[in-house]
Design a protein around this motif. Structure first.
Motif, mmCIF file in Angstrom:
data_model
loop_
_atom_site.group_PDB
_atom_site.id
_atom_site.type_symbol
_atom_site.label_atom_id
_atom_site.label_comp_id
_atom_site.label_asym_id
_atom_site.label_seq_id
_atom_site.Cartn_x
_atom_site.Cartn_y
_atom_site.Cartn_z
ATOM 1 N N ALA A 117 1.116 -8.153 13.057
ATOM 2 C CA ALA A 117 1.752 -7.473 11.931
ATOM 3 C C ALA A 117 1.375 -8.211 10.646
ATOM 4 O O ALA A 117 1.105 -9.414 10.667
ATOM 5 N N ILE A 118 1.351 -7.487 9.543
ATOM 6 C CA ILE A 118 1.091 -8.079 8.233
ATOM 7 C C ILE A 118 2.377 -7.974 7.425
ATOM 8 O O ILE A 118 2.840 -6.870 7.124
ATOM 9 N N GLY A 124 4.698 -4.504 -3.966
ATOM 10 C CA GLY A 124 3.367 -4.455 -4.560
ATOM 11 C C GLY A 124 2.306 -4.875 -3.558
ATOM 12 O O GLY A 124 1.287 -4.197 -3.371
ATOM 13 N N GLU A 125 2.544 -6.006 -2.898
ATOM 14 C CA GLU A 125 1.607 -6.480 -1.882
ATOM 15 C C GLU A 125 1.532 -5.495 -0.719
ATOM 16 O O GLU A 125 0.440 -5.163 -0.240
ATOM 17 N N ALA A 126 2.702 -5.068 -0.244
ATOM 18 C CA ALA A 126 2.726 -4.141 0.895
ATOM 19 C C ALA A 126 2.041 -2.823 0.541
ATOM 20 O O ALA A 126 1.299 -2.255 1.348
ATOM 21 N N GLY A 127 2.276 -2.337 -0.672
ATOM 22 C CA GLY A 127 1.630 -1.102 -1.101
ATOM 23 C C GLY A 127 0.121 -1.233 -1.162
ATOM 24 O O GLY A 127 -0.610 -0.288 -0.827
ATOM 25 N N LEU A 142 4.365 -4.593 6.658
ATOM 26 C CA LEU A 142 5.814 -4.722 6.765
ATOM 27 C C LEU A 142 6.306 -5.491 5.544
ATOM 28 O O LEU A 142 5.615 -6.353 5.018
ATOM 29 N N SER A 143 7.513 -5.186 5.118
ATOM 30 C CA SER A 143 8.131 -5.938 4.022
ATOM 31 C C SER A 143 9.624 -5.682 4.034
ATOM 32 O O SER A 143 10.078 -4.606 4.446
ATOM 33 N N GLY A 144 10.374 -6.667 3.571
ATOM 34 C CA GLY A 144 11.815 -6.492 3.443
ATOM 35 C C GLY A 144 12.223 -6.136 2.031
ATOM 36 O O GLY A 144 13.420 -6.083 1.734
ATOM 37 N N PHE A 149 12.195 -2.218 3.357
ATOM 38 C CA PHE A 149 13.134 -2.730 4.356
ATOM 39 C C PHE A 149 13.618 -1.612 5.275
ATOM 40 O O PHE A 149 13.748 -1.797 6.492
ATOM 41 N N TYR A 150 13.880 -0.441 4.714
ATOM 42 C CA TYR A 150 14.447 0.655 5.497
ATOM 43 C C TYR A 150 13.448 1.218 6.508
ATOM 44 O O TYR A 150 13.848 1.903 7.454
ATOM 45 N N TRP A 151 12.177 0.965 6.311
ATOM 46 C CA TRP A 151 11.183 1.452 7.275
ATOM 47 C C TRP A 151 11.108 0.562 8.507
ATOM 48 O O TRP A 151 10.459 0.924 9.487
ATOM 49 N N GLY A 152 11.763 -0.584 8.462
ATOM 50 C CA GLY A 152 11.923 -1.427 9.633
ATOM 51 C C GLY A 152 10.657 -2.124 10.110
ATOM 52 O O GLY A 152 9.579 -1.982 9.531
ATOM 53 N N PRO A 153 10.777 -2.860 11.222
ATOM 54 C CA PRO A 153 9.652 -3.622 11.759
ATOM 55 C C PRO A 153 8.773 -2.849 12.732
ATOM 56 O O PRO A 153 7.827 -3.409 13.292
#
Length: 220
Positions: A117-118, A124-127, A142-144, A149-153
């Motif tokens: 996982a990344i 910004g980074e996740a996008g 992935l990001s919190g 966060f709502y999209w989960g792990p």
């Protein structure tokens, strides 16, 4: 409430329209002789400020132009020390960052790539990973941070994760093994915090990822 100046941006068109109607009524009834001056002021302001709000000039020329007209864009981030206004600085360095992650991802064995996982610290980074990642055969990020966060792990377990962070303090507490693969590639025009990011390959999450997930939420 210490909000940023662009938070109300969706309301601006309505306010500008209402203001335009009010101005039109005032100048239609009383100050007709000022109409040419108002038109000249609007056009003049657009010409002077156009290079500041539109990507017309190169970064070097933009900075020179802003110095020439003695204009500085208000800072919206307290940690903003980039040479360019944030509106432009935040547009640099993203694909370079993704390329750096892709190089590290490519060094993993094939079986680890399938499970890796990344994890990014902000949207910004996740996008950037989600936008440019398919080009480099990377999995979604992935990001919190905020709605991420709502999209989960997902289906990830945390057994192996590529984490972007400026230091590994948290990662060394959370994982059995942490490898620092150095700073990301960035742009000299990017925001300074982006240029401080390291790429960590972390293995052996000490608690289940779904149990850890509520703790990674950041709502800033």
């Amino acid at each position: 409430m210490h909000g940023k100046n662009y938070y109300l941006a969706p309301a601006y068109p309505t306010l500008f329209a209402a203001g335009g109607v009010a101005f039109e009524r005032i100048f239609a009834q009383r100050f007709r002789w000022l109409r040419p001056a108002i038109v000249a002021l609007v056009i003049g302001s657009a010409v002077v400020l156009g290079p500041v709000v539109l990507p017309i000039l190169s970064p070097e020329k933009l900075l020179a132009y802003m110095r020439a007209i003695h204009f500085e864009v208000p800072r919206t981030e307290t940690s903003h020390t980039a040479a360019l206004p944030q509106l432009y600085a935040d547009q640099f360095g993203w694909e370079e960052m993704v390329r750096s992650v892709a190089r590290v991802y490519a060094t993993l064995p094939a079986d680890e790539q399938k499970r890796a996982a990344i994890f990014c610290q902000n949207y910004g980074e996740a996008g950037a990973i989600d936008l440019f990642g398919p080009k480099y055969r990377l999995p979604p990020a992935l990001s919190g941070h905020q709605n991420y966060f709502y999209w989960g792990p997902g289906d990830y377990t945390g057994e192996i994760m590529i984490v972007l962070d400026d230091n590994a303090t948290d990662e060394r507490d959370q994982f059995s093994s942490v490898e620092d693969h150095g700073l990301i590639e960035s742009s000299p025009w990017a925001m300074p915090w982006e240029q401080r990011l390291h790429i960590f390959v972390c293995r052996g999450l000490k608690i289940p990822l779904r149990e850890l997930w509520p703790r990674v939420r950041v709502w800033l």
